[in-house]
Enzyme design. Structure first.
Site, PDB file in Angstrom:
ATOM      1  N   ASP A 115      22.140 -26.297  -5.202  1.00 12.78           N
ATOM      2  CA  ASP A 115      21.268 -26.853  -6.266  1.00 12.78           C
ATOM      3  C   ASP A 115      21.910 -27.902  -7.174  1.00 12.78           C
ATOM      4  O   ASP A 115      21.671 -27.911  -8.387  1.00 12.78           O
ATOM      5  CB  ASP A 115      20.711 -25.712  -7.135  1.00 12.78           C
ATOM      6  CG  ASP A 115      19.864 -24.721  -6.352  1.00 12.78           C
ATOM      7  OD1 ASP A 115      19.695 -24.912  -5.131  1.00 12.78           O
ATOM      8  OD2 ASP A 115      19.389 -23.752  -6.960  1.00 12.78           O
ATOM      9  N   LYS A 173      14.593 -24.000  -1.349  1.00 14.39           N
ATOM     10  CA  LYS A 173      14.417 -22.576  -1.654  1.00 14.39           C
ATOM     11  C   LYS A 173      13.552 -22.405  -2.900  1.00 14.39           C
ATOM     12  O   LYS A 173      13.747 -23.092  -3.893  1.00 14.39           O
ATOM     13  CB  LYS A 173      15.785 -21.897  -1.834  1.00 14.39           C
ATOM     14  CG  LYS A 173      16.630 -22.434  -2.977  1.00 14.39           C
ATOM     15  CD  LYS A 173      17.992 -21.766  -2.963  1.00 14.39           C
ATOM     16  CE  LYS A 173      18.851 -22.069  -4.158  1.00 14.39           C
ATOM     17  NZ  LYS A 173      18.305 -21.760  -5.467  1.00 14.39           N
ATOM     18  N   CYS A 187      21.944 -19.038  -9.520  1.00 16.35           N
ATOM     19  CA  CYS A 187      21.719 -19.267  -8.089  1.00 16.35           C
ATOM     20  C   CYS A 187      22.961 -19.042  -7.232  1.00 16.35           C
ATOM     21  O   CYS A 187      22.855 -18.595  -6.086  1.00 16.35           O
ATOM     22  CB  CYS A 187      21.133 -20.661  -7.876  1.00 16.35           C
ATOM     23  SG  CYS A 187      19.458 -20.773  -8.520  1.00 16.35           S
TER      24      CYS A 187
HETATM   25  N1  TIU Z   1      20.110 -23.235  -9.515  1.00 14.46           N
HETATM   26  C1  TIU Z   1      20.008 -22.378 -10.498  1.00 14.46           C
HETATM   27  O1  TIU Z   1      20.972 -21.776 -10.941  1.00 14.46           O
HETATM   28  N2  TIU Z   1      18.751 -22.252 -11.077  1.00 14.46           N
HETATM   29  C2  TIU Z   1      18.559 -21.879 -12.365  1.00 14.46           C
HETATM   30  O2  TIU Z   1      17.428 -21.722 -12.793  1.00 14.46           O
HETATM   31  N3  TIU Z   1      19.680 -21.753 -13.123  1.00 14.46           N
HETATM   32  C3  TIU Z   1      19.728 -21.522 -14.474  1.00 14.46           C
HETATM   33  O3  TIU Z   1      20.801 -21.297 -14.982  1.00 14.46           O
HETATM   34  N4  TIU Z   1      18.597 -21.575 -15.198  1.00 14.46           N
END
Ligand code: TIU
Length: 231
Positions: free
Chosen positions: A24, A129, A162
């Protein structure tokens, strides 16, 4: 097999069976105006992970390691978005609303895409995802099986969300995870540190923790005769 210095003990990196998984690294998390900021976070906290990740990605490409990227996001019609996730945070804006980088966390929008510094190249699968974990509702299980992957070098954001969810999912599937402390980041430095401690605690309850320099050294080391391993 190169041994990577790590916590709780060295990690035997099998480059034939290992993949780099970058979680991400999207504009929606790293840049102002996206999902991360929408949730009230200081997105500049994530930027220190970019340079080490760039170096690691270059070394992994050079070494011929299998590389995969993930993106958290949803279909434009929001059919894969639970109402429980849509309303979370009670912010003025939510997933699917218009932001400065397009509709927030929607596949195909500028903010949803991976930052230019770490953009995937041909041959590197990008896994979309809908959840926090990279295994939930994705093709990752099949992809890993098809490539004979048993180890993941896990990087990306955020460490306790994540990255952690994915490492836990992988660990329960018998996949060994090596998480890199300088190639992961959180909006909360204390969560980053604690999340990494949680991975390596209890004899490596979820996996191992190392850093980019150690993995790059292992990837660029000349091949040595096989050594026996203690774990
Ligand atoms: N990629 C990921 O960690 N998504 C989140 O929503 N992370 C947060 O820390 N909000």
């Amino acid at each position: 097999m190169p041994l990577v210095p790590a916590k709780p003990y060295e990690f035997g990196l099998d480059t034939e069976k290992a993949a780099l998984l970058i979680i991400d690294m999207q504009r929606d998390f790293v840049e102002p105006g996206g999902f991360g900021e929408m949730l009230g976070n200081d997105v500049s906290q994530l930027r220190p992970s970019i340079e080490p990740l760039k170096a690691l990605l270059a070394a992994a490409r050079q070494a011929g390691l299998f590389i995969m990227h993930t993106r958290e996001g949803h279909k434009p019609d929001l059919s894969d978005l639970h109402e429980a996730k849509r309303v979370r945070g009670r912010g003025a804006k939510t997933i699917g609303d218009e932001g400065p980088m397009g509709r927030i966390l929607i596949i195909g929008e500028a903010g949803h895409d991976i930052i230019p510094e770490l953009y995937p190249i041909e041959g590197e699968p990008v896994i979309d995802k809908p959840g926090k974990g990279a295994f939930y509702n994705t093709e990752l299980t099949d992809l890993i099986a098809a490539h004979g992957i048993t180890q993941l070098v896990v990087c990306g954001v955020t460490t306790e969300v994540c990255v952690h969810t994915t490492v836990r999912e992988a660990n329960d599937r018998g996949i060994e995870c090596l998480v890199l402390d300088d190639c992961t980041a959180s909006y909360f430095p204390e969560f980053h540190a604690t999340a990494l401690r949680m991975i390596a605690a209890q004899g490596g309850i979820f996996g191992w923790v190392s850093n980019s320099k150690s993995v790059i050294a292992a990837l660029t080391a000349p091949a040595e005769p096989a050594v026996s391993q203690a774990h």
